[in-house]
Design a protein around this motif. Structure first.
Motif, PDB file in Angstrom:
ATOM      1  N   ASN A   1       0.803  -1.227   0.000  1.00 43.42           N
ATOM      2  CA  ASN A   1       0.000   0.000   0.000  1.00 43.42           C
ATOM      3  C   ASN A   1       0.837   1.279   0.000  1.00 43.42           C
ATOM      4  O   ASN A   1       0.356   2.338  -0.408  1.00 43.42           O
TER       5      ASN A   1
ATOM      6  N   HIS B   1       4.780  12.886  -0.500  1.00 43.92           N
ATOM      7  CA  HIS B   1       3.929  12.571   0.643  1.00 43.92           C
ATOM      8  C   HIS B   1       4.582  12.974   1.959  1.00 43.92           C
ATOM      9  O   HIS B   1       5.804  12.936   2.101  1.00 43.92           O
TER      10      HIS B   1
ATOM     11  N   MET C   1      -2.385  12.708   9.568  1.00 44.01           N
ATOM     12  CA  MET C   1      -2.894  13.070   8.245  1.00 44.01           C
ATOM     13  C   MET C   1      -1.800  12.802   7.228  1.00 44.01           C
ATOM     14  O   MET C   1      -0.674  13.293   7.365  1.00 44.01           O
TER      15      MET C   1
ATOM     16  N   SER D   1      -0.565  13.459   3.584  1.00 42.11           N
ATOM     17  CA  SER D   1      -0.799  14.449   2.532  1.00 42.11           C
ATOM     18  C   SER D   1       0.205  14.287   1.403  1.00 42.11           C
ATOM     19  O   SER D   1       1.314  13.794   1.596  1.00 42.11           O
TER      20      SER D   1
ATOM     21  N   ASP E   1      -2.743  14.955  -4.176  1.00 46.53           N
ATOM     22  CA  ASP E   1      -3.751  14.007  -3.688  1.00 46.53           C
ATOM     23  C   ASP E   1      -4.546  14.605  -2.536  1.00 46.53           C
ATOM     24  O   ASP E   1      -4.083  15.525  -1.849  1.00 46.53           O
ATOM     25  N   GLU E   2      -5.722  14.053  -2.324  1.00 47.16           N
ATOM     26  CA  GLU E   2      -6.526  14.446  -1.174  1.00 47.16           C
ATOM     27  C   GLU E   2      -5.876  13.933   0.104  1.00 47.16           C
ATOM     28  O   GLU E   2      -5.388  12.794   0.155  1.00 47.16           O
ATOM     29  N   ALA E   3      -5.850  14.752   1.140  1.00 47.70           N
ATOM     30  CA  ALA E   3      -5.276  14.330   2.417  1.00 47.70           C
ATOM     31  C   ALA E   3      -6.096  13.183   3.001  1.00 47.70           C
ATOM     32  O   ALA E   3      -7.328  13.172   2.914  1.00 47.70           O
ATOM     33  N   VAL E   4      -5.397  12.218   3.591  1.00 49.79           N
ATOM     34  CA  VAL E   4      -6.056  11.022   4.129  1.00 49.79           C
ATOM     35  C   VAL E   4      -5.847  10.959   5.636  1.00 49.79           C
ATOM     36  O   VAL E   4      -4.709  10.851   6.106  1.00 49.79           O
TER      37      VAL E   4
ATOM     38  N   ILE F   1      -5.603   9.142   9.092  1.00 46.10           N
ATOM     39  CA  ILE F   1      -5.361   7.785   9.614  1.00 46.10           C
ATOM     40  C   ILE F   1      -5.146   7.922  11.117  1.00 46.10           C
ATOM     41  O   ILE F   1      -4.271   8.664  11.554  1.00 46.10           O
TER      42      ILE F   1
ATOM     43  N   TYR G   1      -8.728   3.955   9.178  1.00 44.10           N
ATOM     44  CA  TYR G   1      -8.420   4.598   7.895  1.00 44.10           C
ATOM     45  C   TYR G   1      -9.565   5.508   7.500  1.00 44.10           C
ATOM     46  O   TYR G   1     -10.728   5.085   7.498  1.00 44.10           O
ATOM     47  N   ARG G   2      -9.242   6.756   7.203  1.00 38.34           N
ATOM     48  CA  ARG G   2     -10.249   7.778   6.866  1.00 38.34           C
ATOM     49  C   ARG G   2     -11.311   7.918   7.954  1.00 38.34           C
ATOM     50  O   ARG G   2     -12.488   8.181   7.678  1.00 38.34           O
TER      51      ARG G   2
ATOM     52  N   SER H   1     -12.875   5.876   9.490  1.00 38.09           N
ATOM     53  CA  SER H   1     -13.996   4.969   9.269  1.00 38.09           C
ATOM     54  C   SER H   1     -13.964   3.853  10.308  1.00 38.09           C
ATOM     55  O   SER H   1     -13.334   3.975  11.357  1.00 38.09           O
TER      56      SER H   1
END
Length: 201
Positions: free
Chosen positions: A106, A113, A133, A135, A139-142, A144, A162-163, A165
């Motif tokens: 992944n 990044h 975060m 970044s 790309d869109e910041a993710v 975690i 993750y996100r 969620s």
């Protein structure tokens, strides 16, 4: 106040303040920082390291920052007590292989990044929640987040969000329950190794 005295006093105040600031740093931050640094390193290594090279590089980081035995036990759930000790050890080893392989897969390339750790670390009972975060320029910041628990005097990751969620632990428990119900520990080991092989391609 003379310049020399003022300078000396300022230096003394800095020396007093520095340890106080160090004491306020939450120890749960350190393993997350180590993991973030390790992930950036394998991303920068990318294709030059290759999948196996990234696995070799991130493996020791996972060992130092994750509580793989506890993650395995919590992922299996109540059925863990039904598993023979030898199969418990094999499950822990298979969980480690899968975790390392998935990170190597992944986080395989880097394009500027970076990780940022939220300085506000949340305490949840005996656990800590550290938010980060990921970044990149295009790309869109993710987001975690990591849930950590103390083990052997060290804070270690036991779950990943993750996100923001549903937890990785909850997802795995749901996935593993059916496999374990059909074939027990050995079927679950085979399942974990299949996931490792898929990530290692």
């Amino acid at each position: 106040m003379s310049f020399s005295f003022r300078t000396a006093l300022t230096g003394a105040l800095v020396m007093i303040a520095a340890p106080a600031a160090a004491q306020t740093a939450d120890p749960a931050r350190a393993p997350v920082q180590m993991l973030d640094d390790g992930l950036i390193a394998i991303m920068k290594g990318g294709s030059s390291l290759g999948t196996q090279g990234r696995i070799a590089k991130i493996g020791p980081v996972v060992d130092q920052t994750f509580d793989i035995p506890l993650i395995t036990r919590l992922s299996v759930g109540p059925d863990w007590v039904k598993v023979a000790p030898a199969d418990q050890s094999a499950l822990v080893a298979a969980m480690r292989r899968m975790t390392v392989a998935q990170y190597a897969s992944n986080f395989s390339s880097w394009s500027g990044h970076s990780f940022a750790i939220d300085p506000k670390i949340e305490t949840r009972g005996a656990d800590k929640l550290v938010r980060t975060m990921l970044s990149a320029p295009k790309d869109e910041a993710v987001p975690i987040a990591y849930r950590l628990r103390q083990s052997g005097g060290k804070w270690r990751v036991i779950d990943v969000y993750y996100r923001n969620s549903i937890s990785q632990l909850a997802t795995r428990r749901a996935d593993f329950a059916g496999v374990f119900a059909k074939g027990g520990a050995k079927a679950l080991i085979t399942h974990l190794d299949a996931l490792s092989a898929k990530s290692g391609r």
